[in-house]
Design a protein around this motif. Structure first.
Motif, PDB file in Angstrom:
ATOM      1  N   CYS A  15       0.833  -1.204   0.000  1.00 39.09           N
ATOM      2  CA  CYS A  15       0.000   0.000   0.000  1.00 39.09           C
ATOM      3  C   CYS A  15       0.869   1.256   0.000  1.00 39.09           C
ATOM      4  N   ARG A  25       2.388   2.034  -3.282  1.00 35.33           N
ATOM      5  CA  ARG A  25       1.429   2.531  -4.277  1.00 35.33           C
ATOM      6  C   ARG A  25       1.098   4.000  -4.066  1.00 35.33           C
ATOM      7  N   PHE A  26       1.201   4.467  -2.818  1.00 42.02           N
ATOM      8  CA  PHE A  26       0.783   5.824  -2.500  1.00 42.02           C
ATOM      9  C   PHE A  26       1.916   6.841  -2.469  1.00 42.02           C
ATOM     10  N   VAL A  55     -11.477  11.041  -0.477  1.00 41.93           N
ATOM     11  CA  VAL A  55     -11.287  10.108  -1.596  1.00 41.93           C
ATOM     12  C   VAL A  55     -10.000   9.311  -1.400  1.00 41.93           C
ATOM     13  N   CYS A  56      -8.945   9.986  -1.012  1.00 43.05           N
ATOM     14  CA  CYS A  56      -7.658   9.318  -0.806  1.00 43.05           C
ATOM     15  C   CYS A  56      -7.738   8.306   0.338  1.00 43.05           C
ATOM     16  N   GLU A  57      -8.385   8.685   1.438  1.00 45.86           N
ATOM     17  CA  GLU A  57      -8.534   7.765   2.569  1.00 45.86           C
ATOM     18  C   GLU A  57      -9.361   6.547   2.174  1.00 45.86           C
ATOM     19  N   ALA A  58     -10.392   6.738   1.370  1.00 45.88           N
ATOM     20  CA  ALA A  58     -11.214   5.609   0.907  1.00 45.88           C
ATOM     21  C   ALA A  58     -10.387   4.674   0.029  1.00 45.88           C
ATOM     22  N   ARG A  59      -9.545   5.228  -0.816  1.00 49.95           N
ATOM     23  CA  ARG A  59      -8.677   4.391  -1.652  1.00 49.95           C
ATOM     24  C   ARG A  59      -7.685   3.601  -0.798  1.00 49.95           C
ATOM     25  N   ARG A  60      -7.121   4.249   0.193  1.00 46.56           N
ATOM     26  CA  ARG A  60      -6.156   3.561   1.063  1.00 46.56           C
ATOM     27  C   ARG A  60      -6.867   2.456   1.855  1.00 46.56           C
ATOM     28  N   ALA A 114      -9.529   0.824   1.008  1.00 51.83           N
ATOM     29  CA  ALA A 114      -9.841  -0.258   0.068  1.00 51.83           C
ATOM     30  C   ALA A 114      -8.587  -1.086  -0.233  1.00 51.83           C
ATOM     31  N   ALA A 115      -7.448  -0.429  -0.343  1.00 51.09           N
ATOM     32  CA  ALA A 115      -6.194  -1.137  -0.606  1.00 51.09           C
ATOM     33  C   ALA A 115      -5.777  -2.005   0.576  1.00 51.09           C
TER      34      ALA A 115
END
Length: 174
Positions: free
Chosen positions: A72, A75-76, A111-116, A118-119
């Motif tokens: 993770c 990726r970020f 949005v960024c926290e939701a992506r993290r 989910a990852a």
């Protein structure tokens, strides 16, 4: 006059660790580039460290956790990943910092926290199976960015390997 030689090993003191690694002396930190090969290095280092400190029983859960966190983080961010492994109060504590910057707006942050999040779905399942805790948020140290952390209780991580798992539905194993 030189100090007399003795055949007795030196006794551990607060300023001198024991002669051999123990779970209680597990305290490691290292930094790697945020590259595709870094999660493999982090997994290998974690296996070696846990084995050296007599924590083989938590290796499966811990290696899965560091793998998910490192993947993770890589990726970020494109900078570095800082990893910390500690054993305190009968739990392995894993912390990863990555250089992902804070966002200026609330929407972009959400949005960024939701992506993290989910990852980190697999991480969440492993930590839950071990009766542990995890989270992430902004970091001020060591170099700003994002701090992700996991606490794996030894008993829960030990049971992670030995508890029967539900077999996925579908075709039987070959």
């Amino acid at each position: 006059m030189p100090a007399p030689l003795t055949t007795c090993p030196p006794q551990p003191t607060p300023d001198r660790p024991p002669a051999h690694p123990t779970p209680e002396t597990l305290a490691y930190s290292f930094t790697l580039p945020a590259a595709s090969y870094s999660p493999a290095i982090i997994r290998a280092a974690t296996r070696t460290i846990l084995r050296a400190h007599g924590l083989e029983d938590v290796t499966d859960a811990a290696v899965q956790v560091v793998s998910e966190l490192a993947s993770c983080a890589c990726r970020f961010t494109t900078t570095e990943v800082y990893v910390s492994l500690r054993y305190r109060d009968r739990a392995l504590r894993v912390t990863l910092y990555d250089g992902h910057p804070d966002h200026s707006g609330r929407h972009a942050t959400s949005v960024c926290e939701a992506r993290r999040r989910a990852a980190l779905r697999v991480l969440s399942a492993v930590v839950k199976a071990c009766s542990g805790a995890w989270g992430f948020g902004g970091a001020s140290e060591p170099a700003w960015g994002t701090r992700m952390w996991v606490v794996l209780p030894r008993e829960g991580a030990r049971a992670y390997l030995t508890e029967p798992r539900e077999r996925p539905t579908g075709n039987p194993p070959v």
